[in-house]
Enzyme design. Sequence first.
Site, PDB file in Angstrom:
ATOM      1  NE  ARG A  61      -2.732   0.728   3.382  1.00 59.51           N
ATOM      2  CZ  ARG A  61      -2.323   0.639   4.362  1.00 59.51           C
ATOM      3  NH1 ARG A  61      -1.578   1.764   4.901  1.00 59.51           N
ATOM      4  NH2 ARG A  61      -1.919  -0.255   5.899  1.00 59.51           N
TER       5      ARG A  61
ATOM      6  CE1 TYR B 299     -16.063  10.897 -16.164  1.00 58.26           C
ATOM      7  CE2 TYR B 299     -15.968  11.069 -14.036  1.00 58.26           C
ATOM      8  CZ  TYR B 299     -16.444  10.236 -15.031  1.00 58.26           C
ATOM      9  OH  TYR B 299     -16.997   8.479 -15.271  1.00 58.26           O
TER      10      TYR B 299
ATOM     11  CG  ASP C  59     -10.029  15.741 -15.204  1.00 59.64           C
ATOM     12  OD1 ASP C  59      -8.856  15.108 -15.410  1.00 59.64           O
ATOM     13  OD2 ASP C  59     -11.023  15.387 -13.919  1.00 59.64           O
TER      14      ASP C  59
ATOM     15  CE  LYS D 220     -12.889   7.724 -18.696  1.00 59.49           C
ATOM     16  NZ  LYS D 220     -13.147   8.505 -18.505  1.00 59.49           N
TER      17      LYS D 220
HETATM   18  C1  LIG Z   1     -13.551   9.059 -16.404  1.00 56.59           C
HETATM   19  C2  LIG Z   1     -13.078  10.417 -16.167  1.00 56.59           C
HETATM   20  C3  LIG Z   1     -13.079  10.654 -14.688  1.00 56.59           C
HETATM   21  C4  LIG Z   1     -12.805   9.313 -13.098  1.00 56.59           C
HETATM   22  O1  LIG Z   1     -12.112   8.353 -13.741  1.00 56.59           O
HETATM   23  P1  LIG Z   1     -12.464   7.338 -13.341  1.00 56.59           P
HETATM   24  O2  LIG Z   1     -11.046   6.128 -13.766  1.00 56.59           O
HETATM   25  O3  LIG Z   1     -13.886   6.879 -14.332  1.00 56.59           O
HETATM   26  O4  LIG Z   1     -12.941   6.819 -12.215  1.00 56.59           O
HETATM   27  C5  LIG Z   1     -12.548  12.140 -14.397  1.00 56.59           C
HETATM   28  N1  LIG Z   1     -12.475  13.202 -14.963  1.00 56.59           N
HETATM   29  C6  LIG Z   1     -12.372  12.580 -16.273  1.00 56.59           C
HETATM   30  C7  LIG Z   1     -12.426  13.835 -17.150  1.00 56.59           C
HETATM   31  C8  LIG Z   1     -13.098  11.833 -16.643  1.00 56.59           C
HETATM   32  O5  LIG Z   1     -12.839  11.431 -18.377  1.00 56.59           O
END
Ligand SMILES: *Cc1c(COP(=O)(O)O)cnc(C)c1O
Length: 377
Positions: free
Chosen positions: A46, A98, A170, A195
């Site tokens: 961890r 998001y 982000d 992504k």
């Molecule tokens: C998908 C996404 C998230 C969340 O991520 P997860 O891996 O699905 O938990 C946060 N910000 C953006 C811009 C996203 O596309």
Amino acid sequence: MKISTKIVHCGVGSDPRTGAISTPIYQNATFRHPALGESTGYDYSRSQNPTREAVESALAELEGGAAGFAFASGMAAVTAVLFLYKPGSHIIVTEDCYGGTYRVLAQLFANLGLAVSFVDSSNLDEVGQAIQANTAAIFVETPTNPLMKVADIKAIVCMAQQRGIHTIVDNTFLSPYFQQPLRLGADIVLHSGTKYLSGHNDTVCGVVVTGSRELGERVKFVQNSTGSILGPQDSWLLLRGLKTLALRMEKHAANAYQIAKWLQTQPNVKQVYYPGLDGHPGKAVQDAQATGYGGMLSFEVASPALVPKILSGVRLIQFAESLGGVESLITFPAVQTHADVPPEVRARLGVSDCLLRLSVGIEDAGDLMEDLAQALA
Ligand SMILES: *Cc1c(COP(=O)(O)O)cnc(C)c1O
């Protein structure tokens, strides 16, 4: 060294014992201590794991940061960052963020005493006016999801820094290949690594990179305390996916540009949102702060009745949530990704019942357009 070279060498040389080119998967929970009070640098997975550490340092390098952290999901990464702020603090957040980020702020962190103002972060006046005495951070997505609005990172950093406020970006939509917010002065960058970073629709993961060591120590404390770490197998998959990031992003962006231009000529399409299009209001800022426009676009069709037809009519393009993988995906934000955003807010944002979002994959662009053409017909 150029970023495309750095990307290929992610994790290479991380195993001096064997010289393995591909970082080994340390599927291991605990590590033997050499003696009382001594450590190999690894005690318990961890806290530190060599496979996770390899991907964490690779990501810190790609984003130009001091420390990187890999989490079990993008939402775990968002949550870890929000835990940096004390009850009573105020955060300014991009309004068309998001859906999961909206939900965790509005439904969980609100109960923990974190106040939030959602603003149009492409409008600097609106961001400035939202600043309060207790504002601790400005958290932006750029380009936004799904309307592709562009926030001026440098200008926001400038406003924030004067007042000791953090800027969090982000960077999921562009990845460090196209945009490096820490180099523009941001304090923290985060990603849904699910992504583009992993890129193959096969792993759920999240990433945080901090500009300073001090903030890195604080994120490390949250990560180790709350425990939402990325496991060794998925850390390896993320590392494996990363190596082709440059090639993938180039192809995603080239395809998306071609498809955005083509969609504009389609009679059943009313509006196309892509930051690389000439009429896009954020194009100048995008050109100044990023080296590409990414692979995401949204478009509005002529009537809501077309939406179900298109979603069941596409053959090559998959009707699925998520984005950033090699396969093209289409989503209906109002019902899928943005279901937790109240209807009146969705209406104000322009997330209408005619809006579709396309994550353009790396297939042949002609094949993708042919698929869209038959679904739109
Ligand atoms: C998908 C996404 C998230 C969340 O991520 P997860 O891996 O699905 O938990 C946060 N910000 C953006 C811009 C996203 O596309």
